[in-house]
Motif scaffolding. Structure first.
Motif, PDB file in Angstrom:
ATOM      1  N   THR B  23      43.904 -56.353  59.194  1.00 45.51           N
ATOM      2  CA  THR B  23      43.776 -56.112  60.852  1.00 45.51           C
ATOM      3  C   THR B  23      43.237 -54.907  61.125  1.00 45.51           C
ATOM      4  N   VAL B  24      42.581 -54.719  62.226  1.00 50.10           N
ATOM      5  CA  VAL B  24      41.993 -53.598  62.969  1.00 50.10           C
ATOM      6  C   VAL B  24      42.321 -53.356  64.266  1.00 50.10           C
ATOM      7  N   GLY B  25      43.132 -52.305  64.745  1.00 46.60           N
ATOM      8  CA  GLY B  25      43.689 -52.189  66.087  1.00 46.60           C
ATOM      9  C   GLY B  25      42.502 -51.592  66.977  1.00 46.60           C
ATOM     10  N   PRO B  26      42.755 -51.807  68.375  1.00 46.55           N
ATOM     11  CA  PRO B  26      41.802 -50.740  69.141  1.00 46.55           C
ATOM     12  C   PRO B  26      41.794 -48.978  68.765  1.00 46.55           C
ATOM     13  N   GLY B  27      40.634 -48.738  68.781  1.00 43.67           N
ATOM     14  CA  GLY B  27      40.687 -47.280  68.623  1.00 43.67           C
ATOM     15  C   GLY B  27      40.717 -46.764  67.042  1.00 43.67           C
ATOM     16  N   GLU B  28      41.024 -47.863  66.066  1.00 43.84           N
ATOM     17  CA  GLU B  28      41.044 -47.561  64.818  1.00 43.84           C
ATOM     18  C   GLU B  28      39.801 -47.248  63.762  1.00 43.84           C
ATOM     19  N   ILE B  29      39.847 -46.488  62.900  1.00 45.00           N
ATOM     20  CA  ILE B  29      39.001 -46.666  61.878  1.00 45.00           C
ATOM     21  C   ILE B  29      39.768 -47.050  60.689  1.00 45.00           C
ATOM     22  N   VAL B  30      39.372 -48.216  60.108  1.00 46.02           N
ATOM     23  CA  VAL B  30      40.004 -48.778  59.051  1.00 46.02           C
ATOM     24  C   VAL B  30      39.152 -48.894  57.813  1.00 46.02           C
ATOM     25  N   ALA B  31      39.221 -48.320  56.638  1.00 46.60           N
ATOM     26  CA  ALA B  31      38.577 -48.319  55.634  1.00 46.60           C
ATOM     27  C   ALA B  31      38.653 -49.651  54.683  1.00 46.60           C
ATOM     28  N   LEU B  32      37.814 -50.298  54.087  1.00 48.84           N
ATOM     29  CA  LEU B  32      37.942 -51.362  53.166  1.00 48.84           C
ATOM     30  C   LEU B  32      37.586 -51.053  51.704  1.00 48.84           C
ATOM     31  N   LEU B  33      38.145 -50.677  50.989  1.00 45.42           N
ATOM     32  CA  LEU B  33      37.665 -49.862  49.822  1.00 45.42           C
ATOM     33  C   LEU B  33      37.756 -51.141  48.601  1.00 45.42           C
ATOM     34  N   GLY B  34      36.910 -50.836  47.732  1.00 48.02           N
ATOM     35  CA  GLY B  34      36.846 -51.632  46.532  1.00 48.02           C
ATOM     36  C   GLY B  34      35.634 -51.619  45.857  1.00 48.02           C
ATOM     37  N   ASN B  35      35.854 -51.891  44.263  1.00 45.48           N
ATOM     38  CA  ASN B  35      34.601 -51.978  43.725  1.00 45.48           C
ATOM     39  C   ASN B  35      33.444 -52.759  43.810  1.00 45.48           C
ATOM     40  N   ASN B  36      32.234 -52.744  43.109  1.00 43.59           N
ATOM     41  CA  ASN B  36      31.129 -53.599  43.510  1.00 43.59           C
ATOM     42  C   ASN B  36      31.739 -54.826  43.123  1.00 43.59           C
ATOM     43  N   GLY B  37      31.666 -55.841  43.871  1.00 46.20           N
ATOM     44  CA  GLY B  37      31.698 -57.413  43.663  1.00 46.20           C
ATOM     45  C   GLY B  37      33.161 -57.519  44.076  1.00 46.20           C
ATOM     46  N   ALA B  38      33.848 -56.753  44.657  1.00 43.84           N
ATOM     47  CA  ALA B  38      35.302 -56.967  45.138  1.00 43.84           C
ATOM     48  C   ALA B  38      35.287 -57.779  46.201  1.00 43.84           C
ATOM     49  N   GLY B  39      34.273 -57.811  46.976  1.00 43.34           N
ATOM     50  CA  GLY B  39      34.316 -58.834  48.146  1.00 43.34           C
ATOM     51  C   GLY B  39      34.390 -58.219  49.512  1.00 43.34           C
ATOM     52  N   LYS B  40      33.921 -57.055  49.577  1.00 45.12           N
ATOM     53  CA  LYS B  40      33.846 -56.199  50.672  1.00 45.12           C
ATOM     54  C   LYS B  40      32.770 -56.802  51.756  1.00 45.12           C
ATOM     55  N   THR B  41      31.543 -56.931  51.282  1.00 45.59           N
ATOM     56  CA  THR B  41      30.406 -57.476  52.065  1.00 45.59           C
ATOM     57  C   THR B  41      30.888 -58.962  52.426  1.00 45.59           C
ATOM     58  N   THR B  42      31.411 -59.521  51.638  1.00 44.39           N
ATOM     59  CA  THR B  42      31.955 -60.996  52.182  1.00 44.39           C
ATOM     60  C   THR B  42      32.604 -60.984  53.237  1.00 44.39           C
ATOM     61  N   THR B  43      33.734 -59.989  53.219  1.00 42.11           N
ATOM     62  CA  THR B  43      34.494 -60.230  54.153  1.00 42.11           C
ATOM     63  C   THR B  43      34.035 -59.768  55.675  1.00 42.11           C
ATOM     64  N   LEU B  44      33.074 -58.773  55.680  1.00 50.14           N
ATOM     65  CA  LEU B  44      32.342 -58.372  56.882  1.00 50.14           C
ATOM     66  C   LEU B  44      31.518 -59.874  57.140  1.00 50.14           C
ATOM     67  N   ALA B  45      30.736 -60.352  56.319  1.00 45.27           N
ATOM     68  CA  ALA B  45      30.019 -61.553  56.540  1.00 45.27           C
ATOM     69  C   ALA B  45      30.691 -62.803  57.239  1.00 45.27           C
ATOM     70  N   ALA B  46      31.873 -62.813  56.721  1.00 43.42           N
ATOM     71  CA  ALA B  46      32.655 -64.027  57.136  1.00 43.42           C
ATOM     72  C   ALA B  46      33.011 -63.592  58.622  1.00 43.42           C
ATOM     73  N   ALA B  47      33.595 -62.388  58.875  1.00 46.00           N
ATOM     74  CA  ALA B  47      33.797 -61.834  60.132  1.00 46.00           C
ATOM     75  C   ALA B  47      32.888 -62.062  61.205  1.00 46.00           C
ATOM     76  N   SER B  48      31.525 -61.741  60.881  1.00 48.31           N
ATOM     77  CA  SER B  48      30.344 -61.708  61.797  1.00 48.31           C
ATOM     78  C   SER B  48      29.814 -63.230  61.631  1.00 48.31           C
ATOM     79  N   GLY B  49      30.046 -64.123  60.996  1.00 48.92           N
ATOM     80  CA  GLY B  49      29.451 -65.167  61.187  1.00 48.92           C
ATOM     81  C   GLY B  49      28.348 -65.636  59.993  1.00 48.92           C
ATOM     82  N   LEU B  50      28.039 -64.599  59.394  1.00 51.07           N
ATOM     83  CA  LEU B  50      26.961 -64.751  58.335  1.00 51.07           C
ATOM     84  C   LEU B  50      27.206 -65.939  57.171  1.00 51.07           C
TER      85      LEU B  50
END
Ligand SMILES: Nc1ncnc2c1ncn2[C@@H]1O[C@H](COP(=O)(O)OP(=O)(O)O)[C@@H](O)[C@H]1O
Ligand SMILES: [Mg+2]
Lengths: 297, 235
Positions: B23-50
């Motif tokens: 979750t990310v709350g209003p006004g927050e900066i939330v870091a999503l960390l992980g190694n290459n291939g962990a699934g970070k880009t996929t998480t954003l792509a799923a959130a934005s509909g890509l």
């Protein structure tokens, strides 16, 4: 000499009009839309049908009627282009390029032989001719009809160029041509913009079809084939995907043909066009004004 | 504000996200960390509909945007700045920014927002007539973020903004993100550079193989031996 230039510019403005749709579609979805010339043919027949429905046209009214028919035809071919993209191309957006290309060839045949089935194989005589008075300018004889047609073509091309370079819609088209995914993240409905691009390109082809019918006086279901190839050539000469380049390419091709025919004889006209096509594809595939991208990563 | 629950994403046979929740709350900066291939880009792509998730939900501001079309998600104010900047290379800097204003009908408002970006990033103002592709990596990142700001985002999804940048430039990018956040925009910040991200984030998540392995306040993650060892180079 001036006559040759004028003839070249006249034919070239037709080529340019058809080539623009070709080029826009290539630019935005990287598809060589082989069915594009057939939308020109469809435009000629749509105009034919509308004129037939209206009945006889007195020659004094020929121009205003032609302009009205032009507008309606552009709407008809524009929608046909949208339908073509929707039905034939969109389902293959993520398919290999070759499948798309083969589909385009199939769509071209479908339009040609569909029209043959609907309207018959014999050429039709256009119910409206623009002959009329001619005048002399700098040693070239030009008819009023030619002037009007070139005028209409120029207005359409300037309008298109302004749309692409100056408006929000044009910016979206250029963005999608570069990167559809990122464009969608800007809030652009990519499918809708692609539809509108097909509409505009197909409408221009339809306009050229009506003009050709009214000028040459005869139309047939295969008339789009050659013009499609010529338009492709014009687009390649100018730089496919590049709007001003494509316009230039149309005019250059018209001039080359005009002079080539004069020097070598009429039977060489098409050989000339395709010789130029092959030359450009081998020597300068980006065309005269093709994009030179300076990119740093 | 952003609630991702039980998200699953498959690419053919690859199971890239396995029931990921964050979750990310209003006004927050939330870091999503992980190694290459962990699934970070996929998480954003799923959130934005890509990409379309095969399970789970994404809710933004009360709207279920799971599997929604990207332009609609952007219209809601959830704006994804993709990995690798993706500036429109042959369009000018100014045109790139104008594209951020695509959904804003009022052209005066677009101009105002662009002026605001130029104020924030004077380097872009100097280069407004230059092609986007001719900018340096850092400038392209600024442009990508600036362009997203013109959309009027309520939350930014930033994918590795520090990638390939020199340390000084990374610092100024992080400073920019902190400043945008201070003005009220929430941020989900994907990074491999954990030090930089945890320097400005309030909270963070660590993912591995598409699964969440750690989460907590940024200060705690900075000191967590597992994070230090795996992502902070054992310093
Ligand atoms: N388009 C794709 N097709 C197939 N596999 C993919 C695709 N994109 C990502 N993957 C795989 O999904 C996993 C997660 O990738 P990604 O989300 O890009 O990770 P990260 O951004 O953390 O480096 C990786 O195993 C990657 O190989
Ligand atoms: Mg990534």
């Amino acid at each position: 000499m001036t006559q040759l230039i004028w003839n070249g510019l006249f034919v070239g403005s037709f080529y340019a009009l058809v080539a623009l749709g070709y080029s826009m579609v290539y630019g935005i979805i990287k598809l060589l839309n082989f069915a594009h010339g057939d939308l020109y043919m469809l435009g000629a027949f749509a105009g034919f049908a509308i004129l037939g429905a209206v009945g006889g046209v007195s020659s004094s009214m020929a121009l205003p009627v032609l302009l009205a028919v032009l507008v309606v035809t552009m709407a008809v071919t524009g929608l046909a282009g949208v339908a073509l993209e929707r039905i034939a191309y969109r389902p293959l957006r993520r398919a290999p390029r070759l499948s798309l290309l083969i589909t385009a060839v199939g769509a071209s045949f479908a339009l040609e032989y569909g029209m043959r089935a609907a309207a018959g194989a014999d050429p039709r005589v256009y119910p409206l001719r623009l002959g009329g008075s001619s005048l002399e300018v700098a040693g070239a004889r030009l008819t009023l009809a030619q002037l009007v047609l070139v005028g209409v073509a120029v207005v359409l091309m300037i309008g298109l160029n302004l749309l692409v370079t100056r408006t929000r819609e044009g910016r979206a088209m250029r963005a999608i041509a570069l990167d559809p995914t990122t464009s969608s993240l800007m809030g652009i409905d990519v499918n809708a913009v692609i539809s509108r691009t097909f509409f505009i390109g197909s409408a221009l082809a339809g306009a050229a079809g009506v003009m050709a019918g009214a000028y040459y006086g005869k139309i047939d279901f295969l008339m789009g084939f050659l013009i499609g190839l010529k338009a492709f050539t014009a687009a390649v000469i100018g730089g496919i995907g590049n709007i001003p380049g494509t316009m230039l390419g149309g005019l250059v091709l018209g001039l080359l043909e005009s002079f080539g025919t004069f020097w070598l004889g009429g039977e060489w006209r098409d050989v000339f066009a395709f010789g130029v096509l092959i030359l450009f594809l081998t020597v300068r595939p980006t065309g005269l004004l093709g994009e030179r991208v300076t990119e740093r990563v | 504000m952003l609630e991702i629950s039980g998200l699953d994403v498959h690419y053919g046979g690859v199971h890239a996200l396995r029931g990921l929740s964050l979750t990310v709350g209003p006004g927050e900066i939330v870091a999503l960390l992980g190694n290459n291939g962990a699934g970070k880009t996929t998480t954003l792509a799923a959130a934005s509909g890509l990409v379309r998730p095969s399970g789970g939900t994404v809710v933004f501001d009360g709207h279920d945007v799971t599997g929604g079309r990207p332009h609609r998600v952007t219209a809601l104010g959830l704006v994804h700045v993709p990995e690798g900047r993706r500036v429109f290379s042959t369009l000018t800097v100014h045109e790139n920014l104008q594209l951020g204003g695509y959904l804003v009908r009022d052209q005066a408002e677009v101009r105002k927002r662009i002026d605001r970006v130029y104020e924030l990033l004077p380097r872009l103002a100097e280069r407004r007539a230059q092609q986007g592709g001719t900018l340096s990596g850092g400038e392209q990142q600024m442009l990508a973020i600036g362009r997203a700001l013109v959309t009027g985002p309520r939350m930014l999804l930033l994918d590795e903004p520090s990638m390939g940048l020199a340390p000084l430039v990374v610092a100024s990018v992080m400073e920019l993100i902190a400043q945008i956040n201070a003005e009220g925009t929430a941020v989900l910040l994907v990074e491999q550079n954990a030090t930089a991200a945890l320097g400005i984030a309030h909270r963070g998540y660590v993912i591995e193989n598409g699964e969440r392995v750690l989460d907590g306040p940024a200060a705690e993650l900075r000191d967590d031996p597992r994070v230090v060892e795996a992502y902070l180079g054992g310093v």
